[in-house]
Design a protein around this motif. Sequence first.
Motif, PDB file in Angstrom:
ATOM      1  N   ILE A  30       0.833  -1.208   0.000  1.00 36.57           N
ATOM      2  CA  ILE A  30       0.000   0.000   0.000  1.00 36.57           C
ATOM      3  C   ILE A  30       0.861   1.249   0.000  1.00 36.57           C
ATOM      4  O   ILE A  30       0.611   2.213  -0.730  1.00 36.57           O
ATOM      5  CB  ILE A  30      -0.945  -0.005   1.210  1.00 36.57           C
ATOM      6  N   LYS A  83      -6.724  -1.773  -3.193  1.00 36.51           N
ATOM      7  CA  LYS A  83      -5.336  -1.805  -2.729  1.00 36.51           C
ATOM      8  C   LYS A  83      -5.158  -2.749  -1.547  1.00 36.51           C
ATOM      9  O   LYS A  83      -4.165  -3.467  -1.457  1.00 36.51           O
ATOM     10  CB  LYS A  83      -4.888  -0.390  -2.332  1.00 36.51           C
ATOM     11  N   GLN A 117      -5.274  -6.342  -2.839  1.00 33.22           N
ATOM     12  CA  GLN A 117      -4.024  -6.645  -3.530  1.00 33.22           C
ATOM     13  C   GLN A 117      -2.883  -6.834  -2.534  1.00 33.22           C
ATOM     14  O   GLN A 117      -2.056  -7.739  -2.683  1.00 33.22           O
ATOM     15  CB  GLN A 117      -3.685  -5.535  -4.521  1.00 33.22           C
TER      16      GLN A 117
END
Length: 220
Positions: free
Chosen positions: A24, A174, A177
């Motif tokens: 991130i 995000k 992921q």
Amino acid sequence: MSNPSKLQKAKAGLIIDNPFFASILLGMPMIEDTKIETLCTNGKEIRFNPTFVDSLTHSEITFVLAHETLHCVFQHMHRRGNLNGNRWNIAADYVINDLLVKESCGTVPKDCLINSQIVTDGGGTTEGVYKLLPAETEDKPSGQPGQGGSLDDVQDGGKDAAEIAQGEAEMKVKVIQAANAARMCGKLSAGMARIVGEATRSKVDWKSVLRRFLTERAKI
């Protein structure tokens, strides 16, 4: 050693030790800002005071970077609403710092807010801790931990409903992921997995908000 170098080394360390936070952070600009006391974020970028960063050890920088990341993951800049900003930041810090201590992520800088009991009593949520804090915390300064305030300042992430919805949707992507990256490395703890689940649970029908926003713009 320059501040950017210290920050980059801490970020590099997170890639190895905690890829969830690193994933991130690598997508967020980090901007030097001498007008602030410590750090701040609006969910899109992180600003830092170079003097403050220079006063920290490598392990403490790791902690504050993870701290800023969790403000974004938990959408603290969007959830505050009309609540008092200083009191909200203090509540958020209690929750985040408690989590990072349990995850053994870096070292807590001096004078940061730590109180596991109030986090437990508040149900582990920023809203819950906020309700338990005394009214005088509303006068505590943000970004001044040595004075009883929060470590940093969580700035406004936008006022327009569509802008907020878009920001939340982008952060959820995000987070997913980042979780996948950490899981592939075998470094997604049970605690972080729970947090990911909570952070990606839909709180706003952002698709409807965006659709309404685009429809209204098309009429202009």
